[in-house]
Scaffold this motif. Structure first.
Motif, PDB file in Angstrom:
ATOM      1  N   PRO A   1       0.781  -1.314  -0.014  1.00  7.49           N
ATOM      2  CA  PRO A   1      -0.074  -0.042   0.059  1.00  7.49           C
ATOM      3  C   PRO A   1       0.938   1.344  -0.028  1.00  7.49           C
ATOM      4  N   LYS A   2       2.010   0.969  -0.369  1.00  5.81           N
ATOM      5  CA  LYS A   2       3.006   2.481  -0.502  1.00  5.81           C
ATOM      6  C   LYS A   2       2.346   3.292  -1.520  1.00  5.81           C
ATOM      7  N   THR A   3       2.636   4.706  -1.240  1.00  3.70           N
ATOM      8  CA  THR A   3       2.037   5.762  -2.058  1.00  3.70           C
ATOM      9  C   THR A   3       3.498   6.387  -2.614  1.00  3.70           C
ATOM     10  N   PHE A   4       3.182   7.160  -3.598  1.00  2.50           N
ATOM     11  CA  PHE A   4       4.449   8.129  -4.156  1.00  2.50           C
ATOM     12  C   PHE A   4       4.023   9.387  -4.571  1.00  2.50           C
ATOM     13  N   ASP A   5       4.196  10.459  -4.058  1.00  5.41           N
ATOM     14  CA  ASP A   5       3.779  11.831  -4.322  1.00  5.41           C
ATOM     15  C   ASP A   5       4.978  12.737  -4.232  1.00  5.41           C
ATOM     16  N   LEU A   6       4.844  13.553  -5.618  1.00  5.79           N
ATOM     17  CA  LEU A   6       5.893  14.488  -5.969  1.00  5.79           C
ATOM     18  C   LEU A   6       5.461  15.917  -5.706  1.00  5.79           C
ATOM     19  N   THR A   7       6.184  16.927  -5.158  1.00  5.01           N
ATOM     20  CA  THR A   7       5.707  18.292  -5.038  1.00  5.01           C
ATOM     21  C   THR A   7       6.727  19.116  -5.666  1.00  5.01           C
ATOM     22  N   VAL A   8       6.451  19.808  -6.593  1.00  2.00           N
ATOM     23  CA  VAL A   8       7.442  20.739  -7.255  1.00  2.00           C
ATOM     24  C   VAL A   8       7.045  22.268  -6.611  1.00  2.00           C
ATOM     25  N   VAL A   9       8.172  22.978  -6.246  1.00  2.00           N
ATOM     26  CA  VAL A   9       8.122  24.170  -5.484  1.00  2.00           C
ATOM     27  C   VAL A   9       8.686  25.381  -6.543  1.00  2.00           C
ATOM     28  N   ASP A  10       8.027  26.615  -6.454  1.00  2.00           N
ATOM     29  CA  ASP A  10       8.641  27.627  -7.286  1.00  2.00           C
ATOM     30  C   ASP A  10       9.897  28.041  -6.581  1.00  2.00           C
ATOM     31  N   LYS A  11      10.747  29.313  -7.149  1.00  2.00           N
ATOM     32  CA  LYS A  11      11.797  29.537  -6.586  1.00  2.00           C
ATOM     33  C   LYS A  11      11.749  30.710  -5.502  1.00  2.00           C
ATOM     34  N   ASN A  12      10.403  30.917  -5.341  1.00  5.04           N
ATOM     35  CA  ASN A  12      10.188  32.020  -4.398  1.00  5.04           C
ATOM     36  C   ASN A  12       9.577  31.351  -3.056  1.00  5.04           C
ATOM     37  N   ASP A  13       9.463  29.985  -3.342  1.00  9.08           N
ATOM     38  CA  ASP A  13       8.915  29.086  -2.235  1.00  9.08           C
ATOM     39  C   ASP A  13       7.418  29.478  -1.501  1.00  9.08           C
ATOM     40  N   ASP A  14       6.605  29.805  -2.541  1.00  6.07           N
ATOM     41  CA  ASP A  14       5.360  30.160  -2.283  1.00  6.07           C
ATOM     42  C   ASP A  14       4.305  29.493  -2.996  1.00  6.07           C
ATOM     43  N   LYS A  15       4.710  28.858  -4.006  1.00  8.39           N
ATOM     44  CA  LYS A  15       3.797  28.142  -4.729  1.00  8.39           C
ATOM     45  C   LYS A  15       4.229  26.659  -4.984  1.00  8.39           C
ATOM     46  N   GLN A  16       3.389  25.825  -5.204  1.00  7.02           N
ATOM     47  CA  GLN A  16       3.659  24.500  -5.273  1.00  7.02           C
ATOM     48  C   GLN A  16       2.429  23.644  -6.091  1.00  7.02           C
ATOM     49  N   LYS A  17       2.998  22.504  -6.538  1.00 10.05           N
ATOM     50  CA  LYS A  17       2.003  21.670  -7.040  1.00 10.05           C
ATOM     51  C   LYS A  17       2.397  19.927  -6.906  1.00 10.05           C
TER      52      LYS A  17
END
Length: 393
Positions: A235-251
């Motif tokens: 049941p492992k999951t694998f999530d990635l989060t990309v953060v912008d250069k100002n460290d205030d937006k992410q996806k």
């Protein structure tokens, strides 16, 4: 004799007057040999009506009060500037002592710096012989327009060079983008792949990449810069989060690793015992089994229902058409986890004598609590169950 002496005195007086006049002129005129040309260096290079975003000045090389190498001035303008035509200098006494020196071209001359043009600006003495003292090669460019970060995973691959057990490089099968939620990336590997030991190669558009394998927490770990093996097994999951250069937006993006054929039928060819014509509907539960051989829970709410091929229909009164067989699967309400199996059932409607057959086609949709209902129903190979039965008198 007295007249001769008087003439001599008059000559001496005139000579003295001319000598003094000559000395007076020398005192108000600057000669190149009398000027310290270090004082002729430009301290800045303002432009008429334009504020640069950056300026770099390399001063001329001077040896023994003489210029040896031209200086360089490189000016960067905002990307919003539409043209590099008709640009003029705006040099004042703050940048150059204009009582001693002059600059050419002057502030009234408009120049073009399009296509990388370079103009030479010359610093000269303001009076006297106005000899050229220093030179600057001046160039002007526009800054590159900032490119917005999409905060997307742009590539996800299991390279064979890093995963020797794979037959070849395995790339993304499907991307599902969600502007307001979590993106999903599906990547399908061959049946039998060891999900516990896979090394991904990831590219992304953003400043920093984090990962998490625990959906119950928001804590992210900085993604390693070197090749690293991860456990993708349920049941492992694998999530990635990309953060912008100002460290205030992410996806955030969920990575779903599975096989193209997650369902296997224990017995694909089924023969139902003979049934008598006209009997009530006959139900044959557990006529065979279906097995989840994939890497995710299979959900009961299929977005694409069972279809039928090669079905023999019963025609009544040349109007009504009926399928002899209905085939379905049992599945727990919370889904069938990898390695588990459940029943395949057949319902027979014996309306007319004869031998009948039909092929049921099952479709698969996977489910995981971290991303709920999903768009996976069109990714996986369907499985088929072929059913045959004799309806007798």
């Amino acid at each position: 004799m007295q007249r001769i002496i008087k003439l001599q005195n008059i000559g001496l007086i005139l000579f003295s007057v001319f000598f003094m006049m000559g000395c007076s002129d020398d005192d108000t005129t600057y000669k190149a040999t009398d000027i310290n040309i270090e004082e002729a260096k430009l301290l800045d290079f303002p432009l008429m009506g334009i504020k640069p975003t950056g300026i770099e000045i390399v001063q001329p090389e001077i040896v023994d009060n003489k210029e040896v190498t031209y200086g360089d001035i490189k000016i960067t303008l905002p990307s919003t500037i539409t043209s590099l035509e008709n640009i003029a200098a705006a040099i004042t006494s703050k940048e150059l002592n204009l009582s001693k020196f002059s600059v050419s071209p002057g502030n009234t001359v408009n120049l073009s710096f399009e296509d990388g043009k370079v103009h030479v600006f010359t610093i000269s003495a303001a009076t006297g012989d106005k000899e050229a003292l220093l030179h600057y090669n001046v160039s002007i460019i526009k800054e590159v327009s900032p490119v917005s970060e999409t905060l997307k995973i742009t590539g996800f691959t299991f390279e064979k060079s890093k995963n020797p057990s794979l037959p070849n490089d395995i790339t993304i099968t499907k991307i599902v983008e969600d502007d307001d939620g979590i993106d999903k990336i599906y990547i399908l590997v061959p049946l039998g792949t060891d999900f516990t030991d896979l090394v991904p190669t990831i590219t992304y558009d953003g400043a920093t990449l984090y990962y998490s394998q625990d959906p119950s927490t928001t804590v992210n770990v900085l993604y390693p810069s070197t090749a690293t093996s991860f456990d993708f097994k349920y049941p492992k999951t694998f999530d990635l989060t990309v953060v912008d250069k100002n460290d205030d937006k992410q996806k955030k993006t969920s990575i779903i690793v599975d096989v193209v054929n997650p369902v296997r039928i224990e017995t694909e060819l089924i023969t139902i015992p003979d049934v008598k014509k006209g009997e009530r509907l006959l139900y044959f539960p557990g006529i065979t089994k279906w097995i989840n051989q994939g890497n995710h829970k299979i959900y009961y709410n299929y977005r694409k229902g069972t279809t039928y091929e090669d079905e023999d229909l019963i025609v009544i009164d040349n109007t009504y058409y009926y399928n002899i067989f209905t085939v379905d699967r049992d599945i727990p309400i919370d889904g069938l986890i990898p390695g588990e199996s459940d029943n395949v059932n057949v319902l027979v409607w014996p309306l007319s004598e004869g031998t009948y057959k039909s092929t049921a086609v099952f479709y698969t949709q996977i489910y995981e609590n971290s991303f709920g209902y999903n768009d996976s129903y069109d990714l996986f190979e369907p499985v088929k169950v072929k059913v045959t039965s004799n309806i007798i008198k």
